[in-house]
Design a protein around this motif. Structure first.
Motif, short mmCIF file in Angstrom:
data_model
loop_
_atom_site.label_atom_id
_atom_site.label_comp_id
_atom_site.label_asym_id
_atom_site.label_seq_id
_atom_site.Cartn_x
_atom_site.Cartn_y
_atom_site.Cartn_z
N PRO A 125 53.23 11.20 -3.30
CA PRO A 125 53.33 12.46 -2.56
C PRO A 125 54.61 13.26 -2.81
O PRO A 125 54.71 14.40 -2.37
N ASN A 126 55.56 12.69 -3.54
CA ASN A 126 56.82 13.40 -3.82
C ASN A 126 56.67 14.27 -5.05
O ASN A 126 56.24 13.80 -6.10
N LYS A 127 57.06 15.54 -4.91
CA LYS A 127 57.00 16.48 -6.04
C LYS A 127 57.97 16.07 -7.12
O LYS A 127 59.08 15.62 -6.84
N MET A 128 57.55 16.26 -8.37
CA MET A 128 58.42 16.01 -9.52
C MET A 128 59.20 17.29 -9.79
O MET A 128 58.61 18.37 -9.87
N GLU A 129 60.50 17.19 -9.90
CA GLU A 129 61.33 18.36 -10.18
C GLU A 129 61.61 18.51 -11.68
O GLU A 129 61.53 19.60 -12.21
N ASP A 130 61.92 17.41 -12.33
CA ASP A 130 62.27 17.44 -13.76
C ASP A 130 61.07 16.96 -14.58
O ASP A 130 60.75 15.77 -14.59
N LEU A 131 60.41 17.88 -15.24
CA LEU A 131 59.22 17.55 -16.03
C LEU A 131 59.55 17.23 -17.48
O LEU A 131 58.65 16.85 -18.25
N SER A 132 60.79 17.36 -17.88
CA SER A 132 61.16 17.19 -19.28
C SER A 132 60.87 15.78 -19.81
O SER A 132 60.60 15.61 -21.00
N ARG A 133 60.87 14.79 -18.96
CA ARG A 133 60.60 13.42 -19.42
C ARG A 133 59.17 13.23 -19.90
O ARG A 133 58.84 12.26 -20.56
N PHE A 134 58.28 14.17 -19.57
CA PHE A 134 56.88 14.10 -19.98
C PHE A 134 56.62 14.82 -21.30
O PHE A 134 55.49 14.85 -21.78
N GLY A 135 57.64 15.44 -21.87
CA GLY A 135 57.49 16.17 -23.12
C GLY A 135 57.29 17.66 -22.88
O GLY A 135 56.91 18.09 -21.78
N THR A 136 57.54 18.44 -23.92
CA THR A 136 57.50 19.90 -23.78
C THR A 136 56.09 20.44 -23.53
O THR A 136 55.94 21.46 -22.87
N LYS A 137 55.07 19.77 -24.06
CA LYS A 137 53.70 20.27 -23.88
C LYS A 137 53.27 20.20 -22.42
O LYS A 137 52.76 21.17 -21.86
N ILE A 138 53.49 19.06 -21.80
CA ILE A 138 53.12 18.90 -20.39
C ILE A 138 54.05 19.70 -19.49
O ILE A 138 53.60 20.34 -18.54
N ALA A 139 55.34 19.70 -19.80
CA ALA A 139 56.29 20.50 -19.00
C ALA A 139 55.89 21.97 -19.04
O ALA A 139 55.93 22.66 -18.01
N GLY A 140 55.47 22.46 -20.19
CA GLY A 140 55.04 23.85 -20.31
C GLY A 140 53.78 24.14 -19.52
O GLY A 140 53.64 25.18 -18.88
N MET A 141 52.82 23.21 -19.53
CA MET A 141 51.57 23.42 -18.81
C MET A 141 51.78 23.41 -17.30
O MET A 141 51.14 24.18 -16.58
N CYS A 142 52.68 22.56 -16.82
CA CYS A 142 52.88 22.40 -15.37
C CYS A 142 54.03 23.23 -14.82
O CYS A 142 54.28 23.22 -13.61
N GLN A 143 54.71 23.97 -15.67
CA GLN A 143 55.86 24.77 -15.26
C GLN A 143 55.47 25.73 -14.13
O GLN A 143 54.46 26.43 -14.19
N GLY A 144 56.27 25.75 -13.08
CA GLY A 144 56.04 26.66 -11.97
C GLY A 144 55.01 26.19 -10.97
O GLY A 144 54.76 26.87 -9.97
N LEU A 145 54.41 25.03 -11.19
CA LEU A 145 53.41 24.49 -10.26
C LEU A 145 53.96 23.23 -9.60
O LEU A 145 54.69 22.45 -10.23
N PRO A 146 53.60 22.99 -8.34
CA PRO A 146 53.96 21.70 -7.75
C PRO A 146 53.33 20.60 -8.61
O PRO A 146 52.14 20.64 -8.91
N THR A 147 54.14 19.65 -9.05
CA THR A 147 53.67 18.60 -9.95
C THR A 147 53.95 17.24 -9.33
O THR A 147 55.04 17.00 -8.80
N TYR A 148 52.95 16.37 -9.41
CA TYR A 148 53.04 15.04 -8.83
C TYR A 148 52.75 14.00 -9.90
O TYR A 148 51.95 14.25 -10.82
N PHE A 149 53.35 12.83 -9.76
CA PHE A 149 53.08 11.74 -10.69
C PHE A 149 52.06 10.81 -10.05
O PHE A 149 52.12 10.52 -8.85
#
Length: 186
Positions: A125-149
């Protein structure tokens, strides 16, 4: 010189398709079952597969990044992204997915074979703030959206799972369920 140019030209015809994208569109019969339309694009050069499920408010998009071994599903109705580690024992390799897409395109119908595999994920339930660990493709797709692991729930049985789930069926090969209190909060 002419011979060399012909050889290079012919060689290009055989090599370039290996780097091409392959697309397939899957439509149900007049939307009777409510599944809308799904398309798959495999990009061997960038080592990714993209699945678009167009079904009105229940539309979603999935990106499988084989290079970084992560996948993300963007749920349009929920305006959110769910990222998870790819289970390479269950999810097809990019080569296998590529072959399935080509087979489907040539047949015009779903291939015969084993039933789709099931994967269930529990959403943190905790939002992910730093998406860079998932790679640029996923970070780009999820940029600006609440993202959860989400973490895979091994050996789970969906009918007996007590939390609400959002299901994303990938063609005829994989049924994925994302479960947890986060799904209910959207």
């Amino acid at each position: 010189m002419k011979f060399t140019m012909i050889v290079i030209g012919l060689l290009g015809l055989f090599i370039v398709p290996g780097f091409a994208d392959y697309n397939i569109n899957i439509s149900d019969d007049n939307n009777v079952a409510g599944s809308g339309q799904q398309s798959v694009s495999v990009n061997n050069e960038h080592n990714v597969a993209n699945v678009d499920n167009n079904n009105g408010w229940d539309s979603w998009n999935a990106l499988w990044d084989y290079e970084n071994s992560f996948a993300a599903t963007r749920l349009f109705a929920k305006k959110t992204c769910i990222v998870h580690k790819m289970n390479k024992d269950v999810m097809p390799s990019i080569q296998a997915l590529d072959a399935l897409v080509k087979e489907k395109k040539l047949q015009g119908k779903e291939p015969r074979g084993p039933s789709p595999k099931d994967l269930m994920y529990s959403i943190n339930p905790n939002k992910m703030e730093d998406l860079s660990r998932f790679g640029t493709k996923i970070a780009g797709m999820c940029q600006g959206l609440p993202t959860y692991f989400a973490e895979e729930v091994p050996g789970s049985n969906l009918p007996f799972y007590s939390k609400k789930c959002y299901t994303a069926n990938i063609l005829w090969i994989l049924n994925m369920s994302f479960c947890g209190s986060t799904v209910e909060q959207f």
